[in-house]
Design an enzyme around this catalytic site. Structure first.
Site, PDB file in Angstrom:
ATOM      1  CG  HIS A   1      44.574  35.910   0.499  1.00 55.19           C
ATOM      2  ND1 HIS A   1      43.901  34.649   0.574  1.00 55.19           N
ATOM      3  CD2 HIS A   1      43.739  36.782   1.059  1.00 55.19           C
ATOM      4  CE1 HIS A   1      42.821  34.786   1.208  1.00 55.19           C
ATOM      5  NE2 HIS A   1      42.630  35.942   1.598  1.00 55.19           N
ATOM      6  CD  GLU A   2      44.883  40.031   2.358  1.00 51.50           C
ATOM      7  OE1 GLU A   2      43.804  40.686   2.145  1.00 51.50           O
ATOM      8  OE2 GLU A   2      45.075  39.260   3.127  1.00 51.50           O
TER       9      GLU A   2
ATOM     10  CG  HIS B   1      40.434  39.646  -0.317  1.00 55.23           C
ATOM     11  ND1 HIS B   1      39.426  38.804  -0.694  1.00 55.23           N
ATOM     12  CD2 HIS B   1      41.002  39.150   0.720  1.00 55.23           C
ATOM     13  CE1 HIS B   1      39.450  37.707   0.287  1.00 55.23           C
ATOM     14  NE2 HIS B   1      40.407  38.012   0.976  1.00 55.23           N
TER      15      HIS B   1
ATOM     16  CG  HIS C   1      38.208  34.202   1.901  1.00 58.57           C
ATOM     17  ND1 HIS C   1      37.238  35.295   2.975  1.00 58.57           N
ATOM     18  CD2 HIS C   1      39.336  34.525   1.823  1.00 58.57           C
ATOM     19  CE1 HIS C   1      38.431  35.929   3.515  1.00 58.57           C
ATOM     20  NE2 HIS C   1      39.778  35.422   2.787  1.00 58.57           N
TER      21      HIS C   1
END
EC number: 3.4.24.-
Length: 399
Positions: A134-135, A138, A144
């Protein structure tokens, strides 16, 4: 009441998302025992992409557990996409880089910031490989899912359950600045859970228009469209357009940009061409015109530390018939143990929708049988767990 640790996302500064570690609670309601987890989109401005699809990075003051999470996340991203993570030392000065560090939160800027070194923060409460992916997503430019400009077609936002200070976390991205490259997917690893930023215990802040997806949102499992949008954003598929031999992928698969003769396959499908049941546990069940019963189980393997063990089964029938299935979890105590928004401790996904790439509605909470009718054949049935042995009673037939 049992208390666990979860993560929340706090939007701060410009293009930076922080996933702050806070307690969450599992409580009882008429929906079941629901976990509380506070915790994609790509920019049209291509200067936020990493040059040559390469992210220089080094690991700072983090634990061995976090190092393993990062290693597994990088391996997964590199296997599915053309993104490469180049390990450098902390004195790297040939351009921008990412430092993996523990700043007491789960956080990352969105895309390359052109400031030299930018931080991806992972702390002990950033759960496993899923949060690391997830990070890192980013960091390579992915926002998101629930911030997409078309979000309101798929979600109802319950502003009355959100403090005013937290409402900016639910603002929509401008379609002028951000592009939607893939369909809206409730099961994206970049999607908030249903109770993110709730100011009341056991109250939702967002509801899917199709309520059957309420447990799907908040997943820790990266899905096909997560990787697909990276490949589109970084033009990874260009490498296969001029390939001499190109895989003829089945069931929604796409040639892997690292090897155009094999396919990236949606969950539930395997083999080089996505035309086989994935390797490992699970079985192929042949339907007849009479109901048959079978127990399907998944047992956690310690080799899958920081992630999940998956078991993939197929239900098959005549090509001109419709399949019917009825299923329910066998143990109420296990149901209470795994029940959470995001189903991140285990659950089941029956891929009955026509798009083989998209995440279907997952179940980990309902204590009544689920009944599905579908023309998808073979019908993938995916069980997964991060600890408990999960068993479902399955009845199936064709009509």
């Amino acid at each position: 009441m049992q208390i666990y640790l979860g993560i929340t996302i706090c939007l701060v500064a410009f293009l930076t998302v922080i996933d702050c570690a806070i307690p969450y609670y599992r409580t009882h309601s008429n929906f079941g025992s629901l976990g509380r987890r506070k915790v994609r989109q790509v920019q049209r401005d291509l200067t936020y992409r990493w040059p040559n699809n390469t992210v220089p990075y080094y690991v700072g003051n983090v634990t061995s557990t976090i190092k393993k999470s990062v290693r597994l996340a990088i391996e997964e991203l590199q296997a599915w996409t053309c993104i490469r993570f180049q390990n450098v030392n902390e004195k790297y000065s040939d351009g921008d880089s990412v430092r993996i560090v523990d700043l007491g939160s789960c956080s990352s800027p969105i895309g390359r910031q052109q400031i030299g070194t930018q931080d991806v923060s992972l702390t002990k409460n950033c759960w496993g490989m899923g949060t690391a992916i997830h990070e890192l997503m980013h960091a390579i430019g992915i926002e998101h899912t629930q911030s997409r400009s078309d979000r309101n077609r798929y979600l109802d936002i319950l502003a009355q359950n959100i403090d005013n200070r937290d409402l900016p976390n639910f603002e929509l991205l401008s379609p002028r600045l951000w592009a939607n490259l893939v369909p809206y997917d409730y099961g994206s690893v970049m999607h908030y859970s249903a109770d993110s930023f709730s100011n009341k215990d056991d109250e939702q802040t967002m509801l899917p228009k199709d309520r059957s997806f309420i447990e799907t949102m908040g997943s820790m499992i990266p899905n096909f469209y997560d990787f697909d949008q990276i490949n589109q954003y970084y033009q990874c598929y260009d490498s296969c357009r001029n390939a001499g031999q190109l895989a003829n992928c089945a069931n929604g698969g796409i040639p892997n940009p690292n090897n155009c003769q094999v396919c990236n396959c949606p969950m539930g499908y395997g083999g080089d061409l996505c035309d086989q049941r994935p390797e490992g546990c699970g079985s192929t069940l042949v339907a007849t015109d009479r109901w048959q019963k079978q127990k399907l189980s998944v047992r956690f393997s310690r080799n899958d530390d920081q992630y999940f063990t998956f078991c993939n089964s197929w239900i098959v029938g005549p090509s001109d018939r419709t399949l019917q299935v009825i299923y329910e979890i066998t143990s109420d105590s296990i149901r209470r143990q795994i029940c959470s928004f995001g189903c991140y401790e285990g659950g089941i996904e029956v891929k009955h929708l026509q798009d083989p790439r998209i995440t279907n509605d997952r179940d980990c909470c309902l204590n009544t049988p689920l009944n599905l009718t579908t023309t998808v054949n073979p019908l993938p049935v995916i069980l997964y767990t991060s600890g408990a042995t999960v068993t479902y009673d399955f009845s199936y037939r064709y009509v």
